[in-house]
Scaffold this motif. Structure first.
Motif, PDB file in Angstrom:
ATOM      1  N   THR A 192       1.002  -1.179   0.132  1.00 20.51           N
ATOM      2  CA  THR A 192      -0.120   0.077  -0.058  1.00 20.51           C
ATOM      3  C   THR A 192       0.833   1.337   0.132  1.00 20.51           C
ATOM      4  N   THR A 238      -4.118   0.749   6.099  1.00 20.01           N
ATOM      5  CA  THR A 238      -3.703  -0.709   6.148  1.00 20.01           C
ATOM      6  C   THR A 238      -3.918  -1.297   7.357  1.00 20.01           C
ATOM      7  N   GLY A 273      -6.609  -1.708   3.419  1.00 22.70           N
ATOM      8  CA  GLY A 273      -5.426  -2.243   2.826  1.00 22.70           C
ATOM      9  C   GLY A 273      -4.856  -3.411   3.352  1.00 22.70           C
ATOM     10  N   SER A 340      -4.706  -4.207  -2.401  1.00 24.79           N
ATOM     11  CA  SER A 340      -3.242  -4.087  -2.346  1.00 24.79           C
ATOM     12  C   SER A 340      -2.766  -4.317  -3.676  1.00 24.79           C
ATOM     13  N   ASN A 382      -4.325   1.762  -4.605  1.00 21.53           N
ATOM     14  CA  ASN A 382      -3.058   2.776  -5.003  1.00 21.53           C
ATOM     15  C   ASN A 382      -3.318   3.846  -6.045  1.00 21.53           C
TER      16      ASN A 382
END
Length: 401
Positions: A192, A238, A273, A340, A382
């Motif tokens: 991440t 995350t 995440g 991810s 992302n």
């Protein structure tokens, strides 16, 4: 600022070593207090604070400590010491001495102090796995080399280094760590990094961004700072440590993860995440029950296992229940195109069905209100667009918009 060095150990067996360290610290210009945590009930030797004074801080009284049973006595004295330390307003730093029992006794009290208060533990077990002693705190562990059992050419050097280390921490001209910008916590994993980096760059001008590696202690440390009031908001992008909690991975933050939201009204923006992966050690350490699962070798030391539909459903419910107990504003964002770097088209962990189970469970569990919201976006975690949404909602919960 308080500037007394607290020296903690069992004076019935380590009075000489504690006295040696005290003399070095006093020579360095520091005021000191020797705190005895002996559980034998022997008369105090060389202590400024007796073991009985410490033991009386136990909620059930001193007699709960002096039981003549070493195991229960150490556990009770550890509880008493933690309460004693929390009640002191003059601590400039702590230095502890001990073997395995002494280390287990002293370090919980060290962990109860704020990050930044100097903490040095000289221990016979400091060359092994010290995670259970250090936890999310900033304790400096120094291996004693020889047993902490008298002064000799080795112990004098090691104890001298420890004393001078504490003196340096307490006397050093540290730059004022206060900052005009409020501090915020962000959780990150390698998969991440792109997302968190974009978020950090967008917020850097307004916030002091503290990034925590989601390796178990990373999540614990982030929440400890929140509990201490040292961060003003959380961007918990995350939450992968929940995977390791449920499936027995090596990076669990324990079942208290997200509990800071229950205890404090801290603004929180979170996401999913790396909830697609459980972390294990080298491939030969993978539990037998998981050998037929979808596995990816992240590096020679970390083996990843893809989470299943059922596991994602279970994690979604667990996270949702935690969010329901939140005291402050919460936004939890769901990236529909992957959670991810490994969960994307063409990547080994791409599994839209598993992600959908996670998202559906979160939406079904969380009691949404104006203050607590679950929001889907048609982006990968992302993607720049998803990072922008995280920033937007964070500014919102921080009261900027």
């Amino acid at each position: 600022m308080a500037h007394i060095a607290y020296l903690i150990g069992t004076c019935d067996t380590k009075a000489t070593e504690l006295g040696y360290v005290r003399d070095l610290l006093q020579a360095a210009g520091l005021d000191t207090l020797i705190v005895d945590v002996s559980t034998s009930g022997a008369p105090p030797t060389g202590a400024d604070i007796s073991a009985r004074v410490v033991a009386e801080c136990h909620p059930d009284g001193a007699e709960r400590v002096f039981t003549n049973d070493r195991g229960s006595a150490i556990a009770a004295m550890a509880d008493a010491l933690e309460r004693f330390i929390k009640g002191r307003a003059d601590i400039g730093g702590i230095l502890g001495l001990g073997g395995s029992g002494g280390t287990a006794l002293v370090t919980p009290a060290m962990r109860s102090l704020d990050i930044g208060v100097p903490k040095v533990m000289v221990s016979t077990v400091a060359s092994g796995n010290v995670g259970s002693y250090v936890g999310p705190s900033d304790i400096a562990m120094i291996y004693s080399v020889t047993d902490v059992a008298g002064l000799n050419r080795i112990s004098r050097n090691v104890l001298g280094n420890a004393a001078h280390a504490l003196a340096g921490m307490m006397n050093g001209n540290r730059r004022d760590i206060s900052d005009d910008k409020p501090a915020i916590g962000l959780s990150m994993f390698g998969v991440t990094t792109d997302c968190v980096t974009q978020v950090k760059e967008a917020l850097d001008s307004d916030y002091d961004c503290l990034i925590f590696h989601a390796t178990g202690t990373g999540g614990q440390s982030m929440e400890k700072l929140a509990d201490c009031g040292m961060v003003s908001g959380l961007l918990d992008i995350t939450t992968t440590e929940v995977c390791d909690l449920f499936m027995g991975g090596i990076f669990s933050a324990g079942d208290t993860r997200l509990d800071t939201l229950t205890h404090h009204d801290i603004p929180y923006v979170g996401s999913c995440g790396a909830l697609d992966m459980v972390n294990f050690g080298p491939s030969d350490t993978l539990p037998e029950t998981y050998r037929q699962r979808l596995i990816h070798a992240h590096n020679p030391h970390v083996t990843l296992m893809r989470t299943t539909v059922d596991e994602n459903r279970q994690m979604g419910r667990w996270i949702g229940e935690k969010l329901n107990r939140s005291q402050g504003p919460v936004r939890f964002l769901l990236p529909e195109k992957g959670i991810s770097a490994l969960d994307a088209p063409g990547q080994p962990f791409h599994d839209p069905e598993a992600d959908a189970a996670l998202f559906d469970a979160l939406e079904a569990t969380v009691a949404q209100t104006k203050q607590r919201r679950i929001i889907r976006y048609p982006y990968h975690i992302n993607d720049p667009e998803f990072a922008a949404m995280l920033v937007k909602h964070f500014r919102e919960v921080m009261g900027e918009e």
